[in-house]
Design a protein around this motif. Structure first.
Motif, PDB file in Angstrom:
ATOM      1  N   HIS A  32       0.832  -1.203   0.000  1.00  0.00           N
ATOM      2  CA  HIS A  32       0.000   0.000   0.000  1.00  0.00           C
ATOM      3  C   HIS A  32       0.867   1.253   0.000  1.00  0.00           C
ATOM      4  CE1 HIS A  32       0.910  -1.239   4.030  1.00  0.00           C
ATOM      5  NE2 HIS A  32       0.249  -0.286   4.634  1.00  0.00           N
ATOM      6  N   LEU A  33       1.966   1.251   0.742  1.00  0.00           N
ATOM      7  CA  LEU A  33       2.866   2.399   0.763  1.00  0.00           C
ATOM      8  C   LEU A  33       3.677   2.473  -0.525  1.00  0.00           C
ATOM      9  CD1 LEU A  33       4.064   4.818   2.216  1.00  0.00           C
ATOM     10  CD2 LEU A  33       5.679   3.279   3.354  1.00  0.00           C
ATOM     11  N   THR A  34       4.123   1.328  -1.026  1.00  0.00           N
ATOM     12  CA  THR A  34       4.862   1.299  -2.290  1.00  0.00           C
ATOM     13  C   THR A  34       4.008   1.832  -3.428  1.00  0.00           C
ATOM     14  OG1 THR A  34       6.145  -0.618  -1.549  1.00  0.00           O
ATOM     15  CG2 THR A  34       6.094  -0.184  -3.917  1.00  0.00           C
ATOM     16  N   GLY A  35       2.733   1.422  -3.448  1.00  0.00           N
ATOM     17  CA  GLY A  35       1.812   1.896  -4.473  1.00  0.00           C
ATOM     18  C   GLY A  35       1.602   3.394  -4.414  1.00  0.00           C
ATOM     19  N   LEU A  36       1.487   3.918  -3.194  1.00  0.00           N
ATOM     20  CA  LEU A  36       1.314   5.356  -3.014  1.00  0.00           C
ATOM     21  C   LEU A  36       2.538   6.118  -3.525  1.00  0.00           C
ATOM     22  CD1 LEU A  36      -0.079   7.882  -1.864  1.00  0.00           C
ATOM     23  CD2 LEU A  36       0.974   7.352   0.342  1.00  0.00           C
ATOM     24  N   ARG A  37       3.715   5.640  -3.181  1.00  0.00           N
ATOM     25  CA  ARG A  37       4.948   6.300  -3.633  1.00  0.00           C
ATOM     26  C   ARG A  37       5.003   6.356  -5.158  1.00  0.00           C
ATOM     27  NH1 ARG A  37       9.280   3.012   0.132  1.00  0.00           N
ATOM     28  NH2 ARG A  37       9.089   4.240   2.072  1.00  0.00           N
ATOM     29  N   SER A  38       4.721   5.221  -5.794  1.00  0.00           N
ATOM     30  CA  SER A  38       4.782   5.151  -7.255  1.00  0.00           C
ATOM     31  C   SER A  38       3.760   6.071  -7.899  1.00  0.00           C
ATOM     32  CB  SER A  38       4.552   3.708  -7.730  1.00  0.00           C
ATOM     33  OG  SER A  38       5.535   2.838  -7.211  1.00  0.00           O
ATOM     34  N   ALA A  39       2.532   6.067  -7.356  1.00  0.00           N
ATOM     35  CA  ALA A  39       1.467   6.895  -7.916  1.00  0.00           C
ATOM     36  C   ALA A  39       1.781   8.379  -7.759  1.00  0.00           C
ATOM     37  CB  ALA A  39       0.150   6.557  -7.230  1.00  0.00           C
ATOM     38  N   LEU A  40       2.346   8.739  -6.614  1.00  0.00           N
ATOM     39  CA  LEU A  40       2.673  10.145  -6.372  1.00  0.00           C
ATOM     40  C   LEU A  40       3.761  10.620  -7.331  1.00  0.00           C
ATOM     41  CD1 LEU A  40       2.245  12.660  -4.607  1.00  0.00           C
ATOM     42  CD2 LEU A  40       3.968  11.766  -3.035  1.00  0.00           C
ATOM     43  N   THR A  41       4.803   9.812  -7.488  1.00  0.00           N
ATOM     44  CA  THR A  41       5.893  10.187  -8.398  1.00  0.00           C
ATOM     45  C   THR A  41       5.394  10.294  -9.834  1.00  0.00           C
ATOM     46  OG1 THR A  41       7.504   9.076  -6.970  1.00  0.00           O
ATOM     47  CG2 THR A  41       8.179   9.543  -9.233  1.00  0.00           C
ATOM     48  N   LYS A  42       4.586   9.328 -10.252  1.00  0.00           N
ATOM     49  CA  LYS A  42       4.044   9.345 -11.616  1.00  0.00           C
ATOM     50  C   LYS A  42       3.151  10.563 -11.841  1.00  0.00           C
ATOM     51  CE  LYS A  42       1.487   6.553 -14.965  1.00  0.00           C
ATOM     52  NZ  LYS A  42       0.629   7.693 -15.406  1.00  0.00           N
ATOM     53  N   SER A  43       2.299  10.870 -10.879  1.00  0.00           N
ATOM     54  CA  SER A  43       1.367  11.991 -11.019  1.00  0.00           C
ATOM     55  C   SER A  43       2.112  13.319 -11.144  1.00  0.00           C
ATOM     56  CB  SER A  43       0.411  12.036  -9.829  1.00  0.00           C
ATOM     57  OG  SER A  43      -0.400  10.890  -9.786  1.00  0.00           O
ATOM     58  N   LEU A  44       3.140  13.510 -10.327  1.00  0.00           N
ATOM     59  CA  LEU A  44       3.895  14.766 -10.366  1.00  0.00           C
ATOM     60  C   LEU A  44       4.686  14.885 -11.667  1.00  0.00           C
ATOM     61  CD1 LEU A  44       5.147  15.044  -6.666  1.00  0.00           C
ATOM     62  CD2 LEU A  44       3.364  16.385  -7.788  1.00  0.00           C
ATOM     63  N   ASN A  45       5.224  13.771 -12.147  1.00  0.00           N
ATOM     64  CA  ASN A  45       5.938  13.807 -13.428  1.00  0.00           C
ATOM     65  C   ASN A  45       4.987  14.090 -14.577  1.00  0.00           C
ATOM     66  OD1 ASN A  45       8.817  13.394 -13.097  1.00  0.00           O
ATOM     67  ND2 ASN A  45       8.309  11.381 -12.268  1.00  0.00           N
ATOM     68  N   ASP A  46       3.814  13.460 -14.567  1.00  0.00           N
ATOM     69  CA  ASP A  46       2.812  13.705 -15.617  1.00  0.00           C
ATOM     70  C   ASP A  46       2.367  15.164 -15.608  1.00  0.00           C
ATOM     71  OD1 ASP A  46       2.984  11.073 -16.328  1.00  0.00           O
ATOM     72  OD2 ASP A  46       1.097  10.468 -15.371  1.00  0.00           O
TER      73      ASP A  46
END
Length: 344
Positions: free
Chosen positions: A301-315
């Protein structure tokens, strides 16, 4: 060709045969090896007993049946936990010929957390917690209020002292000031066994912190914490859930943005709650929970959040031309100064 032999001069005397095999019945295994069930018999294990009983009451709140839990530490370091939920079932379990309450308190792996019919979401040791606490207690009393009646049973070191009794609610052995509701719910009193634990002195700050975190994770649930050793009484109630937790932690910090990002929804039968806010700190403060239990090592759940946050900010950066050419934020970049809580 020579062969190597494993030899020892430390062989123990005695025979190893069928008479060497022992079977520990009921709650005996818990008393023989308590560390296997609560981690240790030092102060950490002592605090764990409180958490296990509170977990059961919180499960009632998560299921929508309770909104008040009173936790009391008495002057002799005995503990009372009371909720205004449905109360542990008291009917006779036909397969065992005893009440469901007795099974929960005296049998390992007995409870309503396995098949999903009793609780959709639950914390604690899943059918082990209450019985383990009972086994490691010098004395224990459970009172259940249902349908205008009082049901109760007492134990000593996990052994019942009498069959489940039915009485009038006014005849409760526990003072009403410690009870969440006179109409419904479960109240558990126990006194940790001094022959098991290295210390019986609960740490006020630790128990208070446990209760506060429970309150943050279960919005709409009120806790009252009474510590008669230092004559204190506090209440904890946070309507905002994890958002309240992040707000509290950032109260004395310089935040980058005033609004806390917050989301709470159910996806694929999994309830997910997330709250985060950036501060001017250099390191991240990440708090992850699963079934109201802190996951110190993180998790998917934390790994998923980290990945989603990084992807969203890059997008976002690419879409608004904030990143040049092939520039991208790394995971470390997006977590700098992040204060986040995620609960599933």
């Amino acid at each position: 060709m020579p062969t190597d032999k494993i030899t020892t001069n430390n062989k123990q005397n005695g025979n190893y045969g069928e008479d060497s095999i022992e079977v520990l019945e009921g709650l005996e295994p818990v008393r023989v090896r308590p560390g296997m069930y609560i981690g240790s018999t030092d102060i950490r294990g002592l605090h764990h007993t409180v958490k296990e009983i509170i977990d059961n009451s919180v499960d009632e709140a998560i299921a929508g049946y309770a909104n008040l839990i009173i936790v009391t530490i008495q002057k002799d370091n005995s503990v009372i936990v009371s909720d205004n939920g449905r109360g542990i079932p008291v009917g006779i379990k036909k397969a065992y010929g005893v009440s469901a309450l007795e099974l929960v308190m005296t049998k390992l792996h007995a409870g309503g957390k396995f098949g999903g019919s009793g609780y959709k979401v639950s914390g604690g040791l899943h059918g082990v917690g209450a019985s383990v606490v009972n086994a490691l207690s010098e004395e224990c009393l459970v009172e259940v209020r249902q349908n205008g009646k009082l049901y109760h049973q007492e134990y000593k070191k996990g052994v019942k002292q009498y069959d489940l009794k039915t009485d009038e609610i006014k005849n409760s052995k526990i003072d009403s000031k410690y009870i969440s509701s006179i109409d419904s719910g479960t109240t558990t009193y126990y006194k940790p066994d001094h022959t098991v634990f290295e210390t019986l002195e609960f740490d006020y700050k630790t128990i208070r912190h446990q209760i506060r975190i429970f309150a943050y994770l279960t919005s709409g649930l009120k806790f009252t914490f009474i510590d008669e050793r230092n004559d204190t009484k506090e209440s904890f109630y946070f309507e905002g859930g994890l958002r309240s937790l992040i707000s509290s932690q950032n109260r004395n910090r310089d935040v980058v943005h005033p609004t806390i990002f917050y989301a709470h929804k159910e996806a694929e039968n999994i309830d997910v709650e997330i709250a985060f806010q950036y501060t001017d700190a250099y390191v991240a403060n990440e708090m992850s929970f699963a079934n109201n239990i802190r996951t110190q090592e993180g998790g998917t759940h934390l790994t998923g959040l980290r990945s989603a946050l990084t992807k969203s900010l890059n997008d976002y950066g690419k879409k608004h031309n904030l990143l040049k050419n092939e520039e991208r934020f790394s995971g470390e970049d997006t977590r700098e100064g992040l204060n986040v809580g995620v609960s599933v």
